[in-house]
Design a protein around this motif. Structure first.
Motif, mmCIF file in Angstrom:
data_model
loop_
_atom_site.group_PDB
_atom_site.id
_atom_site.type_symbol
_atom_site.label_atom_id
_atom_site.label_comp_id
_atom_site.label_asym_id
_atom_site.label_seq_id
_atom_site.Cartn_x
_atom_site.Cartn_y
_atom_site.Cartn_z
ATOM 1 N N GLY A 1 13.947 14.634 -9.705
ATOM 2 C CA GLY A 1 14.812 14.533 -10.876
ATOM 3 C C GLY A 1 14.128 15.054 -12.126
ATOM 4 N N LEU A 2 12.849 14.740 -12.284
ATOM 5 C CA LEU A 2 12.108 15.228 -13.445
ATOM 6 C C LEU A 2 11.918 16.737 -13.383
ATOM 7 C CD1 LEU A 2 9.429 12.406 -13.723
ATOM 8 C CD2 LEU A 2 11.333 12.827 -15.298
ATOM 9 N N ALA A 3 11.711 17.270 -12.193
ATOM 10 C CA ALA A 3 11.567 18.719 -12.040
ATOM 11 C C ALA A 3 12.863 19.427 -12.406
ATOM 12 C CB ALA A 3 11.154 19.066 -10.611
ATOM 13 N N ASP A 4 13.988 18.838 -12.008
ATOM 14 C CA ASP A 4 15.291 19.422 -12.368
ATOM 15 C C ASP A 4 15.464 19.427 -13.888
ATOM 16 O OD1 ASP A 4 17.824 20.532 -11.555
ATOM 17 O OD2 ASP A 4 18.764 18.643 -12.120
ATOM 18 N N LEU B 1 15.462 22.247 -19.129
ATOM 19 C CA LEU B 1 14.994 22.321 -20.518
ATOM 20 C C LEU B 1 14.356 23.684 -20.782
ATOM 21 C CD1 LEU B 1 14.821 20.752 -23.160
ATOM 22 C CD2 LEU B 1 12.562 19.938 -22.447
ATOM 23 N N GLY B 2 13.569 24.187 -19.815
ATOM 24 C CA GLY B 2 12.991 25.516 -19.961
ATOM 25 C C GLY B 2 14.063 26.586 -20.036
ATOM 26 N N ARG C 1 22.100 18.888 -21.437
ATOM 27 C CA ARG C 1 22.612 17.603 -20.948
ATOM 28 C C ARG C 1 21.798 17.124 -19.749
ATOM 29 N NH1 ARG C 1 25.549 16.994 -16.779
ATOM 30 N NH2 ARG C 1 26.230 19.184 -16.778
ATOM 31 N N ILE C 2 21.536 18.018 -18.822
ATOM 32 C CA ILE C 2 20.761 17.654 -17.631
ATOM 33 C C ILE C 2 19.330 17.299 -18.012
ATOM 34 C CG2 ILE C 2 19.825 18.553 -15.458
ATOM 35 C CD1 ILE C 2 22.429 20.284 -15.300
ATOM 36 N N ALA C 3 18.744 18.076 -18.919
ATOM 37 C CA ALA C 3 17.371 17.804 -19.358
ATOM 38 C C ALA C 3 17.286 16.451 -20.054
ATOM 39 C CB ALA C 3 16.893 18.915 -20.287
#
Length: 294
Positions: free
Chosen positions: A167-170, A175-176, A225-227
Motif C-alpha cells: 500500500g505504501l509503495a502504491d 505521489l511521484g 488522492r491515492i497518495a
C-alpha cells in the motif's frame, strides 16, 4: 562488510556534498527534507542528489557546454555504470555517486529501480513527443521509482507487513507520478519552447485547450488522492515531510486548475514562499492534508 555509519572523512564529505544539492536546487524538497528524522534525511538527500546530477547531464550543464547528443549520451551511460559499481562495491570517485551508493547498500535500492530511472533520463535526449505507452514508462522511470527509492529509506529498519508495504509503495508511486505530471503541466511553455518537448500524449502546446487541461488535472487529482490515503501508514520519522510534499503538490495543482490553459502555454505557475511556509508549518505540527472535494 559495509559500514553502517559514515565513519570515514570521505563518506562524510560525500554526504555534505549531497546535502548541498537538495538545498540549492529545490526550496520545496529542501524544506520537506528538514522534517525528516536525521538518518532518513541523509538517505533522501543522497537519493535526490543523484537524481539531480543525472537530470543536469541530460538537460543542464552538459548541453550548455555545447556537448553533442552522442557525447551527452556517453556521459549518462557512464554515470549509470558508475552508479551500479558504487551500489556493488560501496565506493565511487564521484562524491554524489558515492553518497548514493552508500545509501543504496543500506536501504536496499537495486538496479531494479536505477535501470528504469536511467532509461527515462536517456529518453530525454531524443524523445520530443510521447505515446501513452512511452509516457507511462517515462513517468515510472523518472518519478515513480524515485518515490520507491525514498520509501526504501523511510522503511529502513522498520517492521512493516508485506501488505502494508504494498500500500505504501502504491502511494509512493502515485505521489511521484503526480509530481512529474504537475511539473510537465506548469513547465509546458519551457519544455516546448526551449527543449522542443511535449510530454503529454496528443497535446499540442500551440493549441492547448481548457478541456485538455482539465483532463490532465483530473488525472493528477487521482494520483494525489491515492497518495494521500497512504500517508497515515508511513513511519513518524518521514510522515510529516511527505505530508508537506503532498500539501505543496496539492496547492500547486489548485493554482494550475484556476490558471487558463492559454496562460499555462506561455508562463510558469509557482507557489509563493509565504504559502509554502504556511503549509510547512501545518506539516511540522503533524497535520495531514485533508481530503479534497472537487
Amino acid at each position: 562488510m559495509s559500514r553502517t555509519v559514515a565513519t570515514s572523512l570521505y563518506d562524510r564529505v560525500a554526504m555534505e556534498a549531497a546535502s548541498v544539492v537538495i538545498h540549492r536546487y529545490s526550496t520545496s524538497f529542501g524544506l520537506a527534507s528538514r522534517l525528516l528524522d536525521k538518518p532518513v534525511r541523509q538517505h533522501v538527500e543522497n537519493i535526490y542528489a543523484l537524481v539531480r546530477l543525472a537530470d543536469e547531464v541530460v538537460d543542464g550543464v552538459a548541453a550548455d557546454a555545447d556537448l553533442p547528443e552522442a557525447a551527452i549520451r556517453d556521459r549518462i551511460d557512464a554515470l549509470e555504470r558508475e552508479t551500479c559499481a558504487a551500489m556493488e562495491c560501496g565506493y565511487s570517485t564521484n562524491l554524489i555517486v558515492h553518497a548514493f551508493g552508500w545509501t543504496a547498500r543500506r536501504v536496499g535500492i537495486t538496479d531494479e529501480l536505477t535501470t528504469p530511472f536511467f532509461r527515462s533520463m536517456r529518453a530525454d535526449l531524443s524523445a520530443t513527443k510521447h505515446t501513452p505507452e512511452s509516457f507511462d514508462d517515462y513517468v515510472y522511470g523518472s518519478a515513480e521509482v524515485v518515490g520507491l527509492m525514498c520509501l526504501a529509506a523511510f522503511l529502513h529498519d522498520t517492521a512493516t507487513s508485506d501488505r502494508a508495504r504494498e500500500g505504501l509503495a502504491d502511494g509512493a508511486r502515485h505521489l511521484g507520478a503526480a509530481f512529474q505530471k504537475i511539473n510537465f503541466l506548469r513547465d509546458l511553455a519551457a519544455d516546448f519552447g526551449t527543449l522542443g518537448r511535449s510530454y503529454f500524449p496528443g497535446i499540442e502546446v500551440s493549441t492547448f485547450t481548457e478541456a485538455e487541461k482539465e483532463r490532465i488535472i483530473a488525472d493528477i487529482d487521482d494520483d494525489l488522492r491515492i497518495a494521500r490515503a497512504s500517508l497515515p501508514g508511513l513511519p513518524a520519522s518521514s510522515r510529516r515531510a511527505v505530508a508537506l510534499a503532498q500539501g505543496l503538490f496539492e496547492e500547486l495543482t489548485d493554482r494550475l486548475r484556476v490558471t487558463p490553459a492559454s496562460v499555462l502555454a506561455t508562463a510558469r505557475v509557482r507557489v509563493p514562499n509565504p504559502v509554502k511556509a504556511r503549509i510547512a508549518a501545518g506539516a511540522a505540527l503533524g497535520r495531514l492534508p485533508r481530503a479534497r472535494v472537487r
